[in-house]
Write an enzyme that holds these catalytic residues in place. Structure first.
Site, PDB file in Angstrom:
ATOM      1  N   SER A 156     -10.651  -3.657   7.152  1.00  0.00           N
ATOM      2  CA  SER A 156     -11.145  -2.606   6.298  1.00  0.00           C
ATOM      3  C   SER A 156     -10.186  -1.419   6.315  1.00  0.00           C
ATOM      4  O   SER A 156      -9.018  -1.550   6.001  1.00  0.00           O
ATOM      5  CB  SER A 156     -12.540  -2.220   6.758  1.00  0.00           C
ATOM      6  OG  SER A 156     -13.209  -1.506   5.781  1.00  0.00           O
ATOM      7  N   ASP A 181     -10.613  -8.574   5.056  1.00  0.00           N
ATOM      8  CA  ASP A 181     -11.637  -8.128   4.124  1.00  0.00           C
ATOM      9  C   ASP A 181     -11.421  -6.716   3.596  1.00  0.00           C
ATOM     10  O   ASP A 181     -12.330  -5.881   3.627  1.00  0.00           O
ATOM     11  CB  ASP A 181     -13.025  -8.254   4.733  1.00  0.00           C
ATOM     12  CG  ASP A 181     -14.069  -8.602   3.667  1.00  0.00           C
ATOM     13  OD1 ASP A 181     -13.760  -9.444   2.811  1.00  0.00           O
ATOM     14  OD2 ASP A 181     -15.167  -8.031   3.682  1.00  0.00           O
ATOM     15  N   HIS A 352     -19.137  -8.046   6.117  1.00  0.00           N
ATOM     16  CA  HIS A 352     -17.860  -7.364   5.922  1.00  0.00           C
ATOM     17  C   HIS A 352     -17.025  -7.381   7.208  1.00  0.00           C
ATOM     18  O   HIS A 352     -15.812  -7.495   7.167  1.00  0.00           O
ATOM     19  CB  HIS A 352     -18.112  -5.935   5.478  1.00  0.00           C
ATOM     20  CG  HIS A 352     -16.870  -5.132   5.347  1.00  0.00           C
ATOM     21  ND1 HIS A 352     -15.834  -5.486   4.530  1.00  0.00           N
ATOM     22  CD2 HIS A 352     -16.478  -3.993   5.953  1.00  0.00           C
ATOM     23  CE1 HIS A 352     -14.867  -4.585   4.631  1.00  0.00           C
ATOM     24  NE2 HIS A 352     -15.239  -3.681   5.484  1.00  0.00           N
TER      25      HIS A 352
END
Length: 389
Positions: A156, A181, A352
């Protein structure tokens, strides 16, 4: 940012779970226990997953900044791990144990500025440029002029910082780059809803057990094992509340935590009543809160992600992109993937926080990448299991 994770967390679509957490395949099985079985939400120390901890001092114009790192391994390339917004280096704990058992490598998991146990003079500056320089400075402080081969792996927000670090040539011995991700297109689309996501999170927790239970039941971290070690790095105890304990202990979840189906037999009215009672009790007794107020970092969000896809594609080193779903690929990355500019793998059924939700699968993908490029040697009879090996 990890809090940025549901919305932003990076590239997470609204249908994705709040981004701050992830988990492992074996732990996922533990979460599916039937009624009557009580899960253990007590915190677990970092020392069960990392071999050592170090505070690295970095000199700057205003004095010294101290960056917390957790380490494992003594041979092979260094995997420098960068966490997502709101998270800490502890989010890599279960992954670390998994990757060390598969390939010969060294792990350095870093608490980025204003996160975890890192202490900096200017905690307000979370720009991509500043955080990328931090990474380069920590590498220099740890290894001097002759750093070992290093692969940057970021999730992230940390994935974005890894790319900015690589594209600015701040790690001279860089041999590989992995983003987990985070995709520019979906991350930018999610920015508008990020504040709403952050406002929907609990502001305080009665205990570490409450925070861990919330993270799992809300879907922020789908792996209980990972949540028990990583949530310690996301929340802190309020100084004036030290020593306060609640007789309810780990039984209660604060501010509207999702109840398990077997516990929710009282009907929506009583659930609502219970939520209000928990809210009122929480205001009186709430010793734990978030370590970082992600909402205040909004001015930096655009700088983390805008132009990220092209920066990633332009880095002249072997690259790996791990995603929780193909729906995240934007146009630039789709074209780049078709042209073979990077290796990509989709790990379905993850939230996530892919490296927390499925640490074994992520470890296998990274280990396969390292062996394929002859960056590291397998250990324990590890066999490459993914295509392209």
């Amino acid at each position: 940012m990890s809090a940025l994770e549901k919305s932003m967390h990076l590239g997470r679509l609204p249908s994705r779970p709040p981004l701050p957490g992830s988990g492992g395949s074996q732990s996922g099985a533990k979460m599916r226990m039937g009624p009557g079985r009580k899960r253990d939400f007590s915190p677990v120390p970092w020392s069960q997953y990392f071999e050592s901890m170090e505070d690295v001092e970095v000199e700057n114009e205003t004095g010294k900044d101290t960056f917390r790192v957790y380490k494992s391994g003594s041979e092979g390339p260094v995997l420098l791990l960068l966490h997502g917004g709101g998270h800490s280096a502890l989010s890599w704990a279960v992954f670390t144990a998994a990757i060390i058992s598969r390939v010969q490598c060294r792990i350095v998991a870093l608490d980025l500025r204003s996160h975890g146990e890192t202490k900096v003079k200017n905690s307000e500056d979370l720009s991509a440029e500043t955080m990328a320089k931090d990474v380069g400075n920590v590498v220099e402080a740890m290894y001097g002029d002759l750093p070992p081969p290093i692969m940057l792996i970021g999730h992230s927000m940390g994935g974005a910082i890894a790319v900015h670090t690589a594209s600015s040539n701040l790690v001279p011995s860089l041999l590989g780059l992995c983003m987990i991700d985070v995709v520019e297109g979906t991350a930018m689309d999610a920015l508008n809803s990020m504040q709403n996501f952050l406002r929907g999170r609990p502001k305080t927790f009665k205990s570490l057990e409450n925070a861990i239970e919330w993270s799992v039941k809300s879907g922020q971290i789908r792996n209980l094992e990972s949540a028990r070690v990583s949530m310690v790095g996301q929340v802190k105890q309020k100084p004036r509340c030290e020593g306060i304990t609640s007789p309810e202990g780990s039984k209660s979840i604060v501010e509207g935590i999702i109840e398990e189906e077997e516990e929710d037999e009282e009907g929506s009215e009583s659930v609502s009543k219970r939520k209000k009672e928990d809210d009122m009790e929480t205001k009186k007794d709430h010793p734990y809160t978030w370590r970082i107020e992600l909402a205040k970092t909004e001015k930096y969000w655009d700088g983390w992600f805008r132009g990220l896809s092209n920066l990633f594609l332009s880095c002249p080193i072997p690259k790996l992109l791990l995603l929780a779903g193909v729906d995240r690929l934007d146009k630039d990355l789709t074209i780049g993937q078709m042209q073979g500019k990077f290796q990509m793998q989709v790990l379905p059924q993850c939230g996530h926080a892919v490296h927390e939700d499925a640490p074994d699968k992520v470890a296998e993908a990274v280990a396969t990448f390292l062996i394929r490029h002859r960056f590291a040697e397998p250990v324990g009879g590890f066999q490459c299991v993914f295509p392209g090996c």
